[in-house]
Write an enzyme that holds these catalytic residues in place. Structure first.
Site, short mmCIF file in Angstrom:
data_model
loop_
_atom_site.label_atom_id
_atom_site.label_comp_id
_atom_site.label_asym_id
_atom_site.label_seq_id
_atom_site.Cartn_x
_atom_site.Cartn_y
_atom_site.Cartn_z
CG ASN A 225 -0.23 -0.19 2.49
OD1 ASN A 225 0.60 0.63 2.84
ND2 ASN A 225 -0.50 -1.28 3.20
N PRO A 328 -4.26 -11.93 9.10
CG PRO A 328 -2.99 -13.37 10.41
CD PRO A 328 -3.13 -12.83 9.03
CG ASP A 329 -7.19 -6.86 13.21
OD1 ASP A 329 -6.21 -6.26 13.68
OD2 ASP A 329 -8.28 -6.31 12.95
CE LYS A 364 -11.30 0.04 10.29
NZ LYS A 364 -10.33 -0.95 9.86
CE LYS A 368 -9.22 -3.21 13.36
NZ LYS A 368 -8.17 -3.65 12.47
#
Ligand SMILES: Cc1cc2nc3c(=O)[nH]c(=O)nc-3n(C[C@H](O)[C@H](O)[C@H](O)COP(=O)(O)O)c2cc1C
Length: 435
Positions: A225, A328-329, A364, A368
């Site tokens: 990115n 995976p986060d 989020k 999270k």
């Protein structure tokens, strides 16, 4: 290309003091950078420094005469020069600081113009020390260095490793002019109107992630990115300059190399590599700032990369259409594993209208499980990925605060302030729900 991460040097009065180290040959570059950043610069040199770097070069680059010891004794002066300079300066940068000048300073000696200025000034002092490795390791030098760090407002820049002018490989190089300029900008980047001593992260450990992660598609292609790593690296440096011990886990960066000075760096490529380092580094840190932009997708390990490489162009779209999984986060993983008292700051790079960004940011934050979340729009001109400026909303549990677009260095300090505030509040009482 130079990224403008702070405009806080504009109009500031900076005194660059040069002592007798061979690193003085780099000081003109520092002076030039400070002047380009809009600062008003005065220079002074010790007698030894004047033999190593040209006072005329410093005078030319600073657009002002360069002071030397003899100027103290000019009988046309109605006030002592060292007092005038000490009172004029909003910040003194000693670059380089030699063992001799360090010794005078630590012992309160006023022998010479530089020594007198250091005793007389009440503003912050950035001290960029430089010398041969054995000299640096000498217990007398180490003792003096410890002493000056107890003086209020001193920002120490330790010698850097590398090949020294004496051909020795080791610690001793002066901090890079780029880093010294960043330290100066950092001092003026707090919300306070005047520079203040900024060692409020002393004794704390911070783990920061920065930059993109990279997932290979085949031997040539990749998924990544636009993140340059600027926000995370500046957060790491701002904390380091405030006294924290900082570890930086980072993907490929597009920032000036000197900005990595004195950070414990762990370069990685993929999300999996980043996750391994985070697991190793998480224990024992007071806070984690997850500024890295982790790529969303990666190839399933069992897929055949060579099949993609060998595919004819016409078949490429078909070859690329499967064999992928979500990364995976990492942030969620960190929050789930964290010890009590460890704070976590997440970043959400989002697009859309304000209300939508806030709604998704809150979702989020909760999902999270972090303490703070910076929601920053990446679809607005002049801010976000690859830019020197950023802004958005800082969200906590039950509250939100708008952070107007500003230089990333200023924003880094605001985030460090917020982490400290949450830490203090969580010690005294639960976080108040204000909106
Ligand atoms: C070529 C040369 C390079 C030097 N480099 C350093 C240095 O990097 N660090 C240091 O502490 N002293 C260095 N010295 C020694 C200092 O110049 C010397 O100790 C002097 O007294 C410093 O005085 P000052 O702090 O008033 O400038 C060097 C001397 C010479 C001749």
């Amino acid at each position: 290309m130079r990224t403008e991460v702070s405009n806080r040097l504009r109009g500031r009065r900076l005194l660059v003091a040069v002592s007798g180290s061979i690193a003085a040959v780099k000081t003109p570059l520092l002076v030039s950078a400070l002047v380009k950043a809009g600062a008003e610069v005065r220079c002074l040199v010790t007698a030894s420094a004047a033999k190593l770097v040209s006072p005329l070069a410093l005078a030319t680059l600073s657009r002002h005469r360069c002071y030397q010891d003899d100027d103290e004794w000019d009988s046309s002066r109605s006030r002592p020069l060292h007092i005038e300079l000490a009172e004029w300066a909003e910040l003194v940068l000693v670059a380089p600081l030699s063992a001799t000048s360090l010794s005078r300073w630590s012992q309160g000696s006023g022998d010479g113009l530089l020594a007198c200025v250091l005793l007389a000034c009440e503003c912050p002092v950035v001290a960029a020390i430089a010398m041969n490795t054995a000299m640096w390791n000498h217990s007398a030098v180490q003792r003096n260095w410890q002493v000056v760090q107890t003086f209020p407002g001193v920002i120490p820049l330790v010698p850097q490793p590398g090949l020294l002018a004496c051909d020795r490989l080791g610690d001793g190089r002066m901090s890079d002019p780029f880093m010294i300029e960043l330290a100066a900008s950092s001092l003026f980047s707090r919300g306070d109107a005047e520079p203040v001593s900024m060692r409020d992260w002393s004794g704390r450990r911070l783990l920061v992630t920065a930059g993109p992660t990279v997932e290979p598609i085949d031997q040539a292609r990749l998924i990544s990115n636009q993140s340059s790593g600027t926000m995370g690296v500046l957060l790491a440096q701002a904390a380091r300059l405030r006294g924290a011990e900082v570890s930086l886990v980072h993907g490929p960066l597009q920032v000036p190399e000197p900005w990595l000075e004195s950070l414990s760096c762990y370069p990685v490529q993929s999300a999996a590599e980043m996750e391994v380092v985070l697991e190793q580094q998480q224990a024992g840190v007071d806070a984690i700032a997850m500024a890295a932009a982790v790529a969303d997708l990666r190839r399933v390990a069992s897929t055949d990369a060579s099949a993609i490489s060998k595919a004819a162009k016409a078949d490429l779209a078909v070859r690329l259409s499967d064999g992928w999984e979500l990364v995976p986060d990492l942030l969620q993983g960190l929050a789930a594993r964290r010890p009590a008292e460890q704070l976590i700051l997440g970043f959400a790079a989002l697009t859309g209208e304000d209300a939508e960004l806030l709604r998704r940011g809150e979702e989020k934050l909760l999902r999270k499980g972090c303490d703070l979340m910076l929601v920053n729009p990446i679809d607005r001109p002049g801010q976000g990925f690859g830019q020197g400026r950023n802004g958005g909303w800082l969200l906590g549990k039950g509250w939100s605060k708008e952070l107007p677009v500003t230089g990333k260095l200023q924003l880094a300090h605001q985030l460090l302030d917020a982490l400290l505030a949450v830490k203090q509040r969580s010690r005294s009482s639960p976080v108040p729900a204000s909106r």
